[in-house]
Design a protein around this motif. Structure first.
Motif, PDB file in Angstrom:
ATOM      1  N   ALA A 195      22.236 -29.416   5.533  1.00  0.00           N
ATOM      2  CA  ALA A 195      23.114 -29.791   4.594  1.00  0.00           C
ATOM      3  C   ALA A 195      22.711 -30.517   3.401  1.00  0.00           C
ATOM      4  N   ASP A 196      23.112 -30.317   2.182  1.00  0.00           N
ATOM      5  CA  ASP A 196      22.490 -30.836   0.814  1.00  0.00           C
ATOM      6  C   ASP A 196      23.614 -31.845   0.549  1.00  0.00           C
ATOM      7  N   GLY A 197      24.803 -32.052   1.095  1.00  0.00           N
ATOM      8  CA  GLY A 197      25.910 -32.902   0.781  1.00  0.00           C
ATOM      9  C   GLY A 197      26.850 -32.421  -0.213  1.00  0.00           C
ATOM     10  N   THR A 198      26.712 -31.193  -0.543  1.00  0.00           N
ATOM     11  CA  THR A 198      27.556 -30.590  -1.662  1.00  0.00           C
ATOM     12  C   THR A 198      28.763 -29.736  -0.891  1.00  0.00           C
ATOM     13  N   ASP A 199      28.571 -29.200   0.317  1.00  0.00           N
ATOM     14  CA  ASP A 199      29.304 -28.365   0.896  1.00  0.00           C
ATOM     15  C   ASP A 199      29.208 -28.137   2.203  1.00  0.00           C
ATOM     16  N   GLU A 200      30.276 -28.412   3.060  1.00  0.00           N
ATOM     17  CA  GLU A 200      29.971 -28.420   4.554  1.00  0.00           C
ATOM     18  C   GLU A 200      30.190 -27.166   5.318  1.00  0.00           C
ATOM     19  N   TRP A 201      30.100 -25.962   4.339  1.00  0.00           N
ATOM     20  CA  TRP A 201      30.062 -24.494   4.935  1.00  0.00           C
ATOM     21  C   TRP A 201      28.513 -23.905   4.909  1.00  0.00           C
ATOM     22  N   PHE A 202      28.000 -24.467   3.740  1.00  0.00           N
ATOM     23  CA  PHE A 202      26.595 -23.820   3.526  1.00  0.00           C
ATOM     24  C   PHE A 202      25.529 -24.859   3.378  1.00  0.00           C
ATOM     25  N   TYR A 203      24.205 -24.347   3.848  1.00  0.00           N
ATOM     26  CA  TYR A 203      22.991 -25.016   3.989  1.00  0.00           C
ATOM     27  C   TYR A 203      22.012 -24.545   3.495  1.00  0.00           C
ATOM     28  N   LYS A 204      20.767 -25.360   3.467  1.00  0.00           N
ATOM     29  CA  LYS A 204      19.399 -24.505   3.145  1.00  0.00           C
ATOM     30  C   LYS A 204      18.642 -24.332   4.594  1.00  0.00           C
ATOM     31  N   ILE A 205      17.644 -23.670   4.482  1.00  0.00           N
ATOM     32  CA  ILE A 205      16.888 -23.269   5.624  1.00  0.00           C
ATOM     33  C   ILE A 205      15.572 -24.175   5.683  1.00  0.00           C
ATOM     34  N   ALA A 206      15.314 -24.797   6.833  1.00  0.00           N
ATOM     35  CA  ALA A 206      13.899 -25.492   6.999  1.00  0.00           C
ATOM     36  C   ALA A 206      13.389 -25.394   8.194  1.00  0.00           C
ATOM     37  N   LYS A 207      12.058 -25.537   8.320  1.00  0.00           N
ATOM     38  CA  LYS A 207      11.539 -25.709   9.771  1.00  0.00           C
ATOM     39  C   LYS A 207      10.462 -26.985   9.909  1.00  0.00           C
ATOM     40  N   ILE A 208      10.257 -27.097  11.080  1.00  0.00           N
ATOM     41  CA  ILE A 208       9.550 -28.510  11.405  1.00  0.00           C
ATOM     42  C   ILE A 208       8.842 -27.953  12.855  1.00  0.00           C
ATOM     43  N   LYS A 209       7.801 -28.655  12.947  1.00  0.00           N
ATOM     44  CA  LYS A 209       6.881 -28.378  14.295  1.00  0.00           C
ATOM     45  C   LYS A 209       7.565 -29.265  15.323  1.00  0.00           C
ATOM     46  N   LYS A 210       7.185 -28.936  16.407  1.00  0.00           N
ATOM     47  CA  LYS A 210       7.796 -29.658  17.836  1.00  0.00           C
ATOM     48  C   LYS A 210       7.656 -31.131  17.669  1.00  0.00           C
ATOM     49  N   ASP A 211       6.421 -31.443  17.156  1.00  0.00           N
ATOM     50  CA  ASP A 211       5.952 -32.623  17.266  1.00  0.00           C
ATOM     51  C   ASP A 211       6.530 -33.842  15.963  1.00  0.00           C
ATOM     52  N   GLY A 212       7.501 -32.885  15.088  1.00  0.00           N
ATOM     53  CA  GLY A 212       7.692 -33.766  14.069  1.00  0.00           C
ATOM     54  C   GLY A 212       6.972 -33.570  12.791  1.00  0.00           C
ATOM     55  N   SER A 213       6.017 -32.896  12.883  1.00  0.00           N
ATOM     56  CA  SER A 213       5.053 -32.614  11.402  1.00  0.00           C
ATOM     57  C   SER A 213       5.567 -31.426  10.752  1.00  0.00           C
ATOM     58  N   ALA A 214       4.906 -31.554   9.388  1.00  0.00           N
ATOM     59  CA  ALA A 214       4.846 -30.206   8.729  1.00  0.00           C
ATOM     60  C   ALA A 214       6.233 -29.884   8.390  1.00  0.00           C
ATOM     61  N   PHE A 215       7.335 -30.866   8.075  1.00  0.00           N
ATOM     62  CA  PHE A 215       8.444 -30.243   7.539  1.00  0.00           C
ATOM     63  C   PHE A 215       8.594 -29.677   6.340  1.00  0.00           C
ATOM     64  N   THR A 216       9.223 -28.560   6.376  1.00  0.00           N
ATOM     65  CA  THR A 216       9.142 -27.563   5.135  1.00  0.00           C
ATOM     66  C   THR A 216      10.399 -26.719   4.783  1.00  0.00           C
ATOM     67  N   TYR A 217      11.006 -26.819   3.458  1.00  0.00           N
ATOM     68  CA  TYR A 217      11.817 -26.086   3.344  1.00  0.00           C
ATOM     69  C   TYR A 217      11.674 -24.553   3.250  1.00  0.00           C
ATOM     70  N   ILE A 218      12.288 -23.569   3.833  1.00  0.00           N
ATOM     71  CA  ILE A 218      11.810 -22.087   3.518  1.00  0.00           C
ATOM     72  C   ILE A 218      12.633 -21.837   2.371  1.00  0.00           C
ATOM     73  N   SER A 219      13.848 -22.442   2.330  1.00  0.00           N
ATOM     74  CA  SER A 219      14.528 -21.700   1.196  1.00  0.00           C
ATOM     75  C   SER A 219      15.425 -23.071   0.733  1.00  0.00           C
ATOM     76  N   GLN A 220      15.661 -23.398  -0.528  1.00  0.00           N
ATOM     77  CA  GLN A 220      16.365 -24.730  -0.933  1.00  0.00           C
ATOM     78  C   GLN A 220      17.640 -24.127  -1.712  1.00  0.00           C
ATOM     79  N   ASP A 221      17.854 -23.109  -1.370  1.00  0.00           N
ATOM     80  CA  ASP A 221      19.213 -22.530  -1.674  1.00  0.00           C
ATOM     81  C   ASP A 221      20.083 -23.035  -0.894  1.00  0.00           C
ATOM     82  N   ALA A 222      21.130 -23.693  -1.361  1.00  0.00           N
ATOM     83  CA  ALA A 222      22.047 -24.224  -0.160  1.00  0.00           C
ATOM     84  C   ALA A 222      23.291 -23.248  -0.143  1.00  0.00           C
ATOM     85  N   ASP A 223      22.929 -22.025   0.278  1.00  0.00           N
ATOM     86  CA  ASP A 223      23.885 -21.041   0.024  1.00  0.00           C
ATOM     87  C   ASP A 223      24.102 -20.196   1.648  1.00  0.00           C
TER      88      ASP A 223
END
Length: 278
Positions: A34-62
């Motif tokens: 969530a980006d804090g602007t809408d309770e229904w829509f979100y950005k897509i992200a991914k992270i490795k299982k060890d907590g490293s390499a957090f990355t936004y796949i898309s920063q469109d909060a839709d």
């Protein structure tokens, strides 16, 4: 986003904010942020299982939901300037966020606030129709839609080449549910449960389907669950166990199932025979 390992349930927070719809694929965990602007829509992200390499796949909060199949993400997304009551667009992109495209601008499904009502399985989209509530499947390009259920559905799940779904029987005061097993194309249907107050799938193991049913205990939301097994080939159905009040299924583990004890705040194991293990 938290992981836990070994018998002592060692926990580790790998992402410090609230997430939704986490899906583990190989070494990566995909989720909505969530980006804090809408309770229904979100950005897509991914992270490795060890907590490293957090990355936004898309920063469109839709985005409202997604599925990961191979190197492709299939998603539901609102069109800019429109709200959650408008049917969402269905599209796809690579897991690195490239080659995003809209496949259907007005698909016959919408899953705002509902989990698992749109699933991608073996080249087909399975979905609950936005209008009549029935279960359908279609090709990923939006063609070849075929109805599978005869009534509206409450939930469905895949177990290899077996499809489970529960149909809703409308009542004057309360709805009831019918349990159905079928092939992936909706043929060879077997109705094994009729008019239960609730019906939740657990697992399909060695041609046996395990499920729970709930019975309300009071007007405060408390319930008790019974665990059942249905043998798909013999047609026999048995009650295996009555759970304690508000205990709930967590997942399948080696040799059985894990349940959360509401009263004791512990996790316990139940074998395929319905016996509680130490």
């Amino acid at each position: 986003m938290t992981t836990f390992t070994d018998n002592k349930s060692t926990t580790k927070t790998i992402y410090p904010k609230s997430v939704r719809d986490s899906k583990m694929v190989g070494e990566w965990i995909y989720f909505l942020v969530a980006d804090g602007t809408d309770e229904w829509f979100y950005k897509i992200a991914k992270i490795k299982k060890d907590g490293s390499a957090f990355t936004y796949i898309s920063q469109d909060a839709d985005f409202s939901s997604f599925e990961v199949v191979g190197d492709t993400i299939n998603f539901l997304k609102r069109r800019k300037g429109e709200d959650f009551q408008t049917p969402l667009s269905f599209g796809s992109m690579r897991t690195d966020g490239t080659k995003e495209k809209i496949v259907m601008s007005k698909p016959p499904f919408n899953d705002i606030g509902i989990n698992n009502f749109i699933r991608i399985n073996k080249g087909y989209i399975y979905y609950k129709d936005y209008g009549n509530g029935k279960l359908y499947r279609m090709k990923k390009d939006g063609t070849g839609a075929k109805v599978i259920s005869s009534k509206g559905v409450s939930t469905y799940e895949f177990y290899g080449d077996v499809l489970f779904f529960s149909e809703v029987v409308k009542g004057r005061y309360n709805d009831s549910y019918i349990g159905v097993l079928a092939d992936l194309n909706g043929t060879r249907k077997i109705t094994f449960v009729s008019k239960e107050d609730s019906l939740y799938p657990i697992a399909y193991v060695d041609n046996k389907f395990y499920y729970t049913t709930d019975k309300p205990q009071d007007n405060l939301g408390n319930f008790k669950s019974d665990m059942h097994v249905y043998n798909r080939y013999t047609g026999k159905k048995n009650k295996l166990l009555s759970l304690d009040t508000n205990d709930r299924f967590l997942g399948k583990v080696e040799g059985g199932f894990a349940f959360l004890s509401f009263k004791k705040e512990t996790v316990y194991k139940v074998g395929f025979d319905g016996k509680v293990k130490k």
